[in-house]
Enzyme design. Structure first.
Site, PDB file in Angstrom:
ATOM      1  N   CYS A 102       0.807  -1.225   0.000  1.00  0.00           N
ATOM      2  CA  CYS A 102       0.000   0.000   0.000  1.00  0.00           C
ATOM      3  C   CYS A 102       0.835   1.267   0.000  1.00  0.00           C
ATOM      4  CB  CYS A 102      -0.965   0.003   1.172  1.00  0.00           C
ATOM      5  SG  CYS A 102      -0.193  -0.188   2.771  1.00  0.00           S
ATOM      6  N   HIS A 129      -1.549   0.313   7.391  1.00  0.00           N
ATOM      7  CA  HIS A 129      -2.193   0.609   6.116  1.00  0.00           C
ATOM      8  C   HIS A 129      -1.823   2.038   5.735  1.00  0.00           C
ATOM      9  CE1 HIS A 129      -4.834   0.080   2.801  1.00  0.00           C
ATOM     10  NE2 HIS A 129      -5.719   0.982   3.193  1.00  0.00           N
ATOM     11  N   ASP A 164      -8.310   5.609  -1.008  1.00  0.00           N
ATOM     12  CA  ASP A 164      -7.859   4.314  -0.495  1.00  0.00           C
ATOM     13  C   ASP A 164      -8.105   3.262  -1.562  1.00  0.00           C
ATOM     14  OD1 ASP A 164      -7.273   1.968   0.811  1.00  0.00           O
ATOM     15  OD2 ASP A 164      -8.588   2.304   2.519  1.00  0.00           O
TER      16      ASP A 164
END
Length: 242
Positions: free
Chosen positions: A44, A100, A119
């Protein structure tokens, strides 16, 4: 990584019941197709790095990305509950990540009331209004002072794009085998030649949280950004003008 060593569908000591997405206001622009952006599962931080670059290149963000902020979500125990995550096997999209990374976009200088969250791993609208993302995906203060309370390291995107580096070593086991397959492109190297500083971004402690006013100013200049907690999350982001 995009999300490292995930424990999808993990059960917490006091899990919340599934909730439908909040009927909060939507971003003024229609949702985009997240598949049009660079995305490698479980990486990520690299996905958000290239997301910021593409938002700048396409003109969706301000020149130089001055309205963008990279946000690492983690905590001292590396146990981070989030909802509406695509990789989840549960109905409410619950996942317990070790960390994250998302992108926050301030829209206030443009006269828009809704700030945005980007996201690539979320099943919520893309982009999603900050209000809805916080309510549905983060659900702040759900865990009180437990080990699951989240911390947020916020870095101004122009600083992040110059400073971030990863050699992906965190995604290899002790034998040197990949835990998750890496992206096919070359590793990201910082402007100063640094080849790996990912751990500096994902490591955070409650004592890292300082006073709100100083952090709202320092976020524009500190290489590793500032760390905020769930209590001041909405107020901090309301002070970012891009």
């Amino acid at each position: 990584m995009a999300d490292d060593r995930v424990a999808g569908g993990a059960n917490l000591s006091a899990p919340l019941p599934p909730q439908p997405p909040s009927p909060s206001a939507e971003p003024s622009r229609p949702p985009l197709d997240s598949s049009a952006f660079t995305h490698t599962p479980f990486y990520c931080e690299e996905n958000v790095y290239f997301l910021c670059k593409e938002l700048i290149r396409s003109g969706i963000s301000d020149p130089g990305g001055t309205d963008l902020f990279v946000v690492f979500i983690s905590n001292e125990e590396k146990k981070v509950p989030l909802w509406y995550q695509k990789v989840s096997h549960s109905g409410d999209g619950f996942v317990l990540w070790d960390y994250h990374v998302i992108c926050f976009q301030s829209r206030r200088r443009k006269g828009e009331l809704l700030d945005l969250v980007w996201d690539l791993d979320s099943s919520l609208p893309f982009p999603c209004s900050f209000i809805q993302y916080v309510s549905d995906a983060i659900r702040p203060l759900s865990f009180g002072n437990s080990t699951y309370r989240r911390l947020f390291r916020v870095i101004h995107a122009p600083v992040f794009l110059r400073s971030f580096a990863s050699d992906r070593s965190h995604m290899k086991d002790h034998a040197g085998n990949w835990i998750q397959l890496p992206p096919k492109y070359e590793t990201i190297v910082a402007e100063d030649g640094t080849t790996n500083n990912l751990n500096e971004y994902i490591t955070m402690f409650m004592d890292d949280v300082k006073d709100l006013e100083s952090m709202a100013n320092d976020v524009y200049s500190i290489k590793n950004g500032v760390v905020i907690n769930e209590t001041i999350l909405p107020e901090f982001f309301s002070r970012l003008a891009g």
